[in-house]
Design a protein around this motif. Structure first.
Motif, mmCIF file in Angstrom:
data_model
loop_
_atom_site.group_PDB
_atom_site.id
_atom_site.type_symbol
_atom_site.label_atom_id
_atom_site.label_comp_id
_atom_site.label_asym_id
_atom_site.label_seq_id
_atom_site.Cartn_x
_atom_site.Cartn_y
_atom_site.Cartn_z
ATOM 1 N N GLU A 161 56.123 -25.401 -11.280
ATOM 2 C CA GLU A 161 57.553 -26.231 -11.699
ATOM 3 C C GLU A 161 57.074 -25.439 -13.381
ATOM 4 O O GLU A 161 56.344 -24.805 -14.284
ATOM 5 N N ASP A 162 59.077 -25.265 -14.264
ATOM 6 C CA ASP A 162 58.921 -24.747 -15.570
ATOM 7 C C ASP A 162 57.770 -25.738 -16.834
ATOM 8 O O ASP A 162 57.895 -24.795 -17.833
ATOM 9 N N SER A 163 57.862 -26.522 -16.591
ATOM 10 C CA SER A 163 57.182 -27.586 -16.990
ATOM 11 C C SER A 163 55.874 -27.548 -17.398
ATOM 12 O O SER A 163 55.116 -27.753 -18.307
ATOM 13 N N ALA A 164 55.269 -26.568 -16.074
ATOM 14 C CA ALA A 164 53.828 -25.956 -16.534
ATOM 15 C C ALA A 164 53.580 -25.175 -17.974
ATOM 16 O O ALA A 164 54.364 -24.460 -18.414
ATOM 17 N N PRO A 165 52.418 -25.769 -18.502
ATOM 18 C CA PRO A 165 52.362 -25.139 -19.566
ATOM 19 C C PRO A 165 51.768 -23.604 -19.504
ATOM 20 O O PRO A 165 51.847 -22.581 -21.227
ATOM 21 N N VAL A 166 51.299 -23.287 -18.678
ATOM 22 C CA VAL A 166 50.566 -21.562 -18.258
ATOM 23 C C VAL A 166 51.415 -21.124 -17.677
ATOM 24 O O VAL A 166 51.846 -21.433 -16.576
ATOM 25 N N LYS A 167 52.227 -20.123 -18.413
ATOM 26 C CA LYS A 167 52.903 -18.840 -16.879
ATOM 27 C C LYS A 167 52.027 -18.122 -16.606
ATOM 28 O O LYS A 167 51.854 -17.293 -17.952
ATOM 29 N N VAL A 168 51.714 -17.540 -15.629
ATOM 30 C CA VAL A 168 51.089 -16.470 -14.805
ATOM 31 C C VAL A 168 52.124 -15.881 -13.977
ATOM 32 O O VAL A 168 52.407 -15.600 -13.568
ATOM 33 N N VAL A 169 52.176 -14.057 -14.581
ATOM 34 C CA VAL A 169 53.057 -13.075 -14.280
ATOM 35 C C VAL A 169 52.577 -12.024 -13.475
ATOM 36 O O VAL A 169 51.903 -11.644 -14.321
ATOM 37 N N VAL A 170 52.755 -11.579 -12.904
ATOM 38 C CA VAL A 170 52.107 -11.054 -11.413
ATOM 39 C C VAL A 170 52.928 -9.397 -11.170
ATOM 40 O O VAL A 170 53.968 -10.315 -10.683
ATOM 41 N N TYR A 171 53.110 -8.807 -11.138
ATOM 42 C CA TYR A 171 53.415 -7.701 -11.407
ATOM 43 C C TYR A 171 52.737 -7.078 -9.922
ATOM 44 O O TYR A 171 51.520 -6.624 -10.707
ATOM 45 N N GLU A 172 53.536 -7.151 -8.544
ATOM 46 C CA GLU A 172 52.611 -6.762 -7.538
ATOM 47 C C GLU A 172 53.699 -5.405 -6.636
ATOM 48 O O GLU A 172 54.851 -5.399 -6.728
ATOM 49 N N ASP A 173 52.759 -4.385 -5.956
ATOM 50 C CA ASP A 173 53.325 -3.570 -5.201
ATOM 51 C C ASP A 173 53.214 -4.130 -3.984
ATOM 52 O O ASP A 173 51.501 -3.914 -2.924
#
Length: 251
Positions: free
Chosen positions: A80-92
């Protein structure tokens, strides 16, 4: 036709620029340490390659189609957009270290998402075409775009299947038929995905998002950020510590 060639020429010029940047990055970044379940993973340095065009399709214009259901900054979102933590994963999807990161952290991330604490923003890219004999990074990402466009709920399962069945570097990747089969297994519509895979509908988009990642400073995969802070150790314990710290700060 001329417009297609002009687009390819511009992207190929960008490739040369990215090669020079990658050579500098390789000298700087050699010590990505991963312990625990993913013991001592080496740094993945981009080998000077931003994907632009499959050589076998040089006589065709590159499609600029953009898949639907793509979030901010080319993200494919779980949570959800409301989640306080955003984990961004760049992957191939050709990157073996990305597969190991996923194996180590998949269940933990899924639990965080289920609890409403984390939103995972996947930003797959195609740096590693030269690690296969058939431009597998671009082809697999094109297939992912096809799934996200038509059957977004199938993305995460397809994503997981691609890593679980990842081909070894240096050889051929999964065939187009295998990509379609895994997409269908994940719950995507076969006819829609097959058309996009056969036509390389999102080839231009794969080049664009790869270039955008390079412009954002991503020089290797996996690159993981937690609320905009890069995670250096990518084992499960380190990820949990960093997420829990970010959750505590958010509260």
């Amino acid at each position: 036709m001329a417009s297609g060639r002009s687009t390819r020429d511009a992207r190929q010029a960008k490739v040369a620029e990215m090669r020079a940047q990658a050579a500098k990055a390789e000298a700087r970044r050699r010590n990505l340490l991963i312990s625990g379940i993913v013991a001592a993973l080496a740094v993945v340095i981009v080998v000077g390659f931003v994907v632009v065009q499959n050589a076998s399709r040089d006589d065709k214009s590159v499609s600029d189609a953009t898949p639907a259901n793509i979030g901010t900054d080319n993200s494919i979102v779980d949570g959800e957009d409301s989640a306080p933590v955003k984990v961004v994963v760049y992957e191939d999807f050709q990157c073996p270290y990305c597969a190991q990161f996923e194996a180590a952290n998949r269940e933990q991330l899924a639990q965080y998402v289920k609890d409403g604490d984390v939103q995972v923003q996947y930003r797959p890219i195609a740096f590693l075409d030269r690690a296969s004999t058939d431009d597998y990074s671009t082809r697999s990402l094109n297939a992912v775009a096809a799934v996200v466009n038509s059957s977004p709920d199938a993305f995460l399962e397809f994503h997981n299947l691609l890593f679980e069945n990842q081909p070894e570097e240096g050889g051929a990747g999964l065939t187009d038929d295998q990509l379609v089969d895994y997409a269908v297994q994940a719950g995507a519509d076969e006819a829609t995905v097959k058309t996009a895979v056969d036509d390389m509908t999102y080839e231009g988009w794969t080049a664009d998002v790869t270039d955008a990642a390079s412009q954002a400073g991503v020089s290797g995969t996996p690159t993981v950020k937690i609320n905009d802070t890069a995670l250096e150790s990518l084992d499960a314990a380190s990820l949990k510590t960093a997420v829990d710290k970010a959750l505590a700060a958010a509260k």
